[in-house]
Design a protein around this motif. Structure first.
Motif, PDB file in Angstrom:
ATOM      1  N   ASN A  84      47.542 -30.298-109.273  1.00 26.14           N
ATOM      2  CA  ASN A  84      48.254 -29.189-110.137  1.00 26.14           C
ATOM      3  C   ASN A  84      48.267 -28.061-109.193  1.00 26.14           C
ATOM      4  OD1 ASN A  84      47.035 -27.101-112.750  1.00 26.14           O
ATOM      5  ND2 ASN A  84      48.914 -27.842-112.702  1.00 26.14           N
ATOM      6  N   ILE A  85      49.568 -27.549-109.275  1.00 25.36           N
ATOM      7  CA  ILE A  85      50.158 -26.104-108.564  1.00 25.36           C
ATOM      8  C   ILE A  85      50.813 -25.445-109.692  1.00 25.36           C
ATOM      9  CG2 ILE A  85      50.713 -24.559-106.693  1.00 25.36           C
ATOM     10  CD1 ILE A  85      50.194 -26.860-104.877  1.00 25.36           C
ATOM     11  N   SER A  86      50.691 -24.769-110.451  1.00 27.84           N
ATOM     12  CA  SER A  86      51.291 -24.034-111.568  1.00 27.84           C
ATOM     13  C   SER A  86      52.621 -23.238-110.874  1.00 27.84           C
ATOM     14  CB  SER A  86      50.631 -23.348-112.494  1.00 27.84           C
ATOM     15  OG  SER A  86      49.883 -22.077-112.057  1.00 27.84           O
ATOM     16  N   THR A  87      53.794 -23.002-111.437  1.00 28.34           N
ATOM     17  CA  THR A  87      54.770 -22.327-111.033  1.00 28.34           C
ATOM     18  C   THR A  87      54.282 -20.727-110.585  1.00 28.34           C
ATOM     19  OG1 THR A  87      56.439 -23.585-112.085  1.00 28.34           O
ATOM     20  CG2 THR A  87      57.114 -21.419-111.306  1.00 28.34           C
ATOM     21  N   PRO A  88      53.529 -20.121-111.517  1.00 29.48           N
ATOM     22  CA  PRO A  88      53.401 -18.722-111.152  1.00 29.48           C
ATOM     23  C   PRO A  88      52.259 -18.554-109.961  1.00 29.48           C
ATOM     24  CG  PRO A  88      52.786 -18.992-113.501  1.00 29.48           C
ATOM     25  CD  PRO A  88      52.990 -20.247-112.631  1.00 29.48           C
ATOM     26  N   GLU A  89      51.841 -19.521-109.456  1.00 27.65           N
ATOM     27  CA  GLU A  89      50.695 -19.742-108.331  1.00 27.65           C
ATOM     28  C   GLU A  89      51.279 -20.298-107.216  1.00 27.65           C
ATOM     29  OE1 GLU A  89      47.147 -21.431-109.796  1.00 27.65           O
ATOM     30  OE2 GLU A  89      46.686 -19.723-111.076  1.00 27.65           O
ATOM     31  N   ILE A  90      52.577 -20.618-107.172  1.00 31.62           N
ATOM     32  CA  ILE A  90      53.223 -21.449-105.919  1.00 31.62           C
ATOM     33  C   ILE A  90      53.205 -20.545-104.807  1.00 31.62           C
ATOM     34  CG2 ILE A  90      55.593 -20.890-106.023  1.00 31.62           C
ATOM     35  CD1 ILE A  90      54.666 -24.421-106.764  1.00 31.62           C
ATOM     36  N   LEU A  91      53.268 -19.273-104.661  1.00 33.16           N
ATOM     37  CA  LEU A  91      53.307 -18.507-103.538  1.00 33.16           C
ATOM     38  C   LEU A  91      52.024 -17.939-103.028  1.00 33.16           C
ATOM     39  CD1 LEU A  91      56.513 -16.468-104.176  1.00 33.16           C
ATOM     40  CD2 LEU A  91      56.348 -18.647-103.008  1.00 33.16           C
ATOM     41  N   LYS A  92      50.911 -18.587-103.389  1.00 35.68           N
ATOM     42  CA  LYS A  92      49.652 -18.334-103.083  1.00 35.68           C
ATOM     43  C   LYS A  92      49.432 -18.977-101.992  1.00 35.68           C
ATOM     44  CE  LYS A  92      46.856 -17.136-107.147  1.00 35.68           C
ATOM     45  NZ  LYS A  92      45.754 -17.612-108.023  1.00 35.68           N
TER      46      LYS A  92
END
Length: 203
Positions: A84-92
């Motif tokens: 799980n890598i949610s869209t809002p956290e994709i650029l972390k």
């Protein structure tokens, strides 16, 4: 005396300006994420069938499934082996490291959400960042009595040539537009003349 004061003020202003430039250069940091492709090029490349993975091919050993939904939805039910890598956290930074390691290992990242439309933005961002090993799962996810239901999603194929449409739009935007002032035709209003009434009666 006034001229000396002016020269002094100019030299102070110049020194402050140079100091501001030096401080700006010393504190400047390059952005962590820069696009390798512009939006136009990315759209031209991803509007092909090769970017879609059908649900039947989901168990391919070369694929790594990534669920872009929220952690709540992921915990409720997800596809086997998916992370799980949610869209809002994709650029972390930690998540981008995962994408880098998967690309280096020659793995194909297959993104999925509740439906393909939900994944479009994530796919485009990652592709523009240079991750050309990213694909989209043609699947819809729902729940029935807390059980995960997955089914194939038919993606509408546009009858028009999207690449040609983008090219034409760019060409039209680049060409210098000439403003033409069109004067509307003059309206001619005809006024009906009243008929003179004949005099009534007589002498």
């Amino acid at each position: 005396m006034k001229e000396l004061e002016k020269v002094k003020n100019i030299s102070i202003a110049s020194t402050l300006f140079i100091l501001a430039v030096i401080i700006g250069l010393l504190t400047y940091k390059r952005p962590k994420n820069t696009f390798a492709l512009n939006t136009k090029t990315a759209l031209e490349k991803i509007t092909s069938d090769s970017f879609f993975v059908p649900l039947v091919n989901v168990n391919n050993q070369n694929y790594k499934l990534i669920d872009v939904r929220s952690s709540y939805e992921f915990d409720k039910g997800h596809l086997d082996t998916a992370i799980n890598i949610s869209t809002p956290e994709i650029l972390k930074e930690a998540n981008l490291e995962i994408f880098k390691s998967l690309k280096k290992a020659g793995k194909t990242v297959v993104l999925y959400g509740n439906n393909p439309e939900e994944v479009n933005t994530t796919l485009l961002i990652l592709y523009q960042l240079g991750y050309n090993n990213v694909k989209l799962l043609k699947a819809e996810i729902s729940y029935l009595q807390n059980r995960l239901i997955t089914k194939n999603s038919d993606i509408e194929k546009s009858e028009k040539d999207i690449a040609e449409f983008i090219k034409e739009s760019t060409k039209n935007a680049d060409s210098s537009s000439v403003i033409q002032i069109v004067t509307p035709p003059k309206k001619v209003i005809t006024v009906k003349q009243k008929k003179k009434k004949t005099a009534e009666g007589g002498c």
